[in-house]
Design a protein around this motif. Structure first.
Motif, mmCIF file in Angstrom:
data_model
loop_
_atom_site.group_PDB
_atom_site.id
_atom_site.type_symbol
_atom_site.label_atom_id
_atom_site.label_comp_id
_atom_site.label_asym_id
_atom_site.label_seq_id
_atom_site.Cartn_x
_atom_site.Cartn_y
_atom_site.Cartn_z
ATOM 1 N N UNK A 194 56.139 23.947 24.283
ATOM 2 C CA UNK A 194 56.038 24.227 25.712
ATOM 3 C C UNK A 194 54.819 25.082 26.033
ATOM 4 N N UNK A 195 54.524 26.065 25.190
ATOM 5 C CA UNK A 195 53.347 26.907 25.418
ATOM 6 C C UNK A 195 52.077 26.071 25.395
ATOM 7 N N UNK A 196 51.990 25.151 24.446
ATOM 8 C CA UNK A 196 50.794 24.310 24.339
ATOM 9 C C UNK A 196 50.661 23.391 25.550
ATOM 10 N N UNK A 197 51.792 22.822 25.990
ATOM 11 C CA UNK A 197 51.762 21.909 27.142
ATOM 12 C C UNK A 197 51.474 22.660 28.437
ATOM 13 N N UNK A 198 52.139 23.797 28.638
ATOM 14 C CA UNK A 198 52.020 24.535 29.893
ATOM 15 C C UNK A 198 50.688 25.269 30.020
ATOM 16 N N UNK A 199 50.213 25.848 28.909
ATOM 17 C CA UNK A 199 49.043 26.715 28.976
ATOM 18 C C UNK A 199 47.785 26.118 28.348
ATOM 19 N N UNK A 200 47.954 25.151 27.454
ATOM 20 C CA UNK A 200 46.793 24.567 26.787
ATOM 21 C C UNK A 200 46.492 23.141 27.187
ATOM 22 N N UNK A 201 47.432 22.526 27.900
ATOM 23 C CA UNK A 201 47.223 21.151 28.315
ATOM 24 C C UNK A 201 47.239 20.161 27.176
ATOM 25 N N UNK A 202 47.921 20.513 26.069
ATOM 26 C CA UNK A 202 47.968 19.631 24.906
ATOM 27 C C UNK A 202 49.413 19.456 24.434
ATOM 28 N N UNK A 203 49.692 18.302 23.840
ATOM 29 C CA UNK A 203 50.968 18.071 23.190
ATOM 30 C C UNK A 203 50.805 18.462 21.728
ATOM 31 N N UNK A 204 51.329 19.633 21.387
ATOM 32 C CA UNK A 204 51.084 20.180 20.060
ATOM 33 C C UNK A 204 52.218 21.126 19.682
ATOM 34 N N UNK A 205 52.573 21.149 18.414
ATOM 35 C CA UNK A 205 53.501 22.145 17.899
ATOM 36 C C UNK A 205 53.231 22.314 16.410
ATOM 37 N N UNK A 206 54.044 23.126 15.735
ATOM 38 C CA UNK A 206 53.857 23.359 14.312
ATOM 39 C C UNK A 206 54.261 22.121 13.510
ATOM 40 N N UNK A 207 53.574 21.907 12.406
ATOM 41 C CA UNK A 207 53.854 20.758 11.548
ATOM 42 C C UNK A 207 54.861 21.134 10.469
ATOM 43 N N UNK A 208 55.618 20.149 10.048
ATOM 44 C CA UNK A 208 56.596 20.384 8.986
ATOM 45 C C UNK A 208 55.939 20.485 7.615
ATOM 46 N N UNK A 209 54.835 19.764 7.423
ATOM 47 C CA UNK A 209 54.252 19.641 6.084
ATOM 48 C C UNK A 209 52.812 19.146 6.205
ATOM 49 N N UNK A 210 51.886 19.909 5.707
ATOM 50 C CA UNK A 210 50.491 19.474 5.771
ATOM 51 C C UNK A 210 49.675 20.158 4.679
ATOM 52 N N UNK A 211 48.518 19.610 4.416
ATOM 53 C CA UNK A 211 47.576 20.202 3.459
ATOM 54 C C UNK A 211 46.511 20.948 4.253
ATOM 55 N N UNK A 212 46.196 22.166 3.840
ATOM 56 C CA UNK A 212 45.218 22.961 4.573
ATOM 57 C C UNK A 212 43.826 22.355 4.414
ATOM 58 N N UNK A 213 42.903 22.774 5.267
ATOM 59 C CA UNK A 213 41.568 22.178 5.294
ATOM 60 C C UNK A 213 40.848 22.283 3.953
ATOM 61 N N UNK A 214 41.072 23.380 3.229
ATOM 62 C CA UNK A 214 40.410 23.552 1.931
ATOM 63 C C UNK A 214 40.920 22.546 0.905
#
Length: 246
Positions: free
Chosen positions: A147-167
């Motif tokens: 909701x914070x991302x949608x209301x204040x950032x204009x994006x559909x985004x939330x935390x991911x369950x599982x991902x590899x970091x950029x490094x």
């Protein structure tokens, strides 16, 4: 002498489903748990111990606590507690509060602190041969972020369950993404876990956007008891983003 406590079946079911659904834990993983001492990370500590003993795959786990050296937050009681449990443990002291005064730029204090803590956890994992970092955000956290991302950032985004970091060298997992905050709170209370309340004046003296979203969601859930189930379904593409195919 402290001992591990078996989590309730309702919580085990949610976490077990998340582990399978998002392929969170793999054979031979060495997992480092980010342990703040709060109810969520303490609950996850006991959950990981249970799955280590009962899951069909073998994995190791340890924990790390980042002490930001704030006057109002002292996580050092975790040291004797973890020693009594016999789990490998890393306690990292870093003057994050002092550093924020001179290095914060345009970030909020919370954003600066979060980035610093994450970097220190990555460093600890690398230095000690862990390939996975486990974090304790739950479904309520994901919904608030959405909701914070949608209301204040204009994006559909939330935390991911599982991902590899950029490094590329570490994976991040969130085994509690299907669990509710009240489940971890109830478990922590029933098991009498030694919860440390984080009380940073820079973050909590004034109402935050996140607190506002928490209150908004609570109000809406009273009218629609299945709301979080619907939100979990709606957020699935965002939660799954980053999961490796192999």
């Amino acid at each position: 002498m402290n001992q591990f406590v078996k989590p309730p079946k309702s919580l085990l079911s949610k976490v077990g489903k998340a582990i399978g659904e998002y392929k969170l834990i793999r054979e031979g993983d060495r997992i480092l748990l980010g342990l703040s001492g709060g109810k969520d990370s303490l609950a996850l500590l006991h959950l990981l111990n249970h799955f280590q003993r009962h899951a069909p795959i073998r994995f190791e786990f340890a924990a790390v606590t980042i002490d930001p050296q704030a006057d109002t937050f002292d996580p050092s009681p975790m040291i004797p507690y973890m020693e009594s449990l016999g789990i490998p443990y890393h306690y990292v002291r870093e003057p994050i509060v002092k550093l924020a005064e001179t290095h914060m730029d345009n970030d909020s204090y919370c954003a600066f602190c979060s980035r610093m803590k994450r970097g220190l956890m990555y460093r600890t994992a690398r230095e000690n041969g862990y390939n996975v970092l486990a974090l304790a955000q739950h479904l309520d956290d994901l919904a608030e972020s959405f909701l914070m991302s949608a209301f204040h950032g204009g994006k559909l985004k939330t935390m991911k369950a599982h991902y590899r970091i950029d490094a590329g060298d570490l994976r991040v997992i969130r085994p509690l993404v299907m669990a509710r905050e009240r489940q971890t709170a109830d478990f922590a209370k029933a098991a009498e876990l030694p919860v440390i309340v984080e009380n940073c004046p820079m973050c909590f003296d004034m109402p935050t956007q996140r607190q506002h979203m928490k209150e908004l969601l609570a109000s809406e859930e009273q009218k629609n008891p299945t709301m979080f189930k619907s939100l979990l379904t709606a957020m699935q593409p965002l939660i799954r983003d980053g999961i490796e195919k192999t």
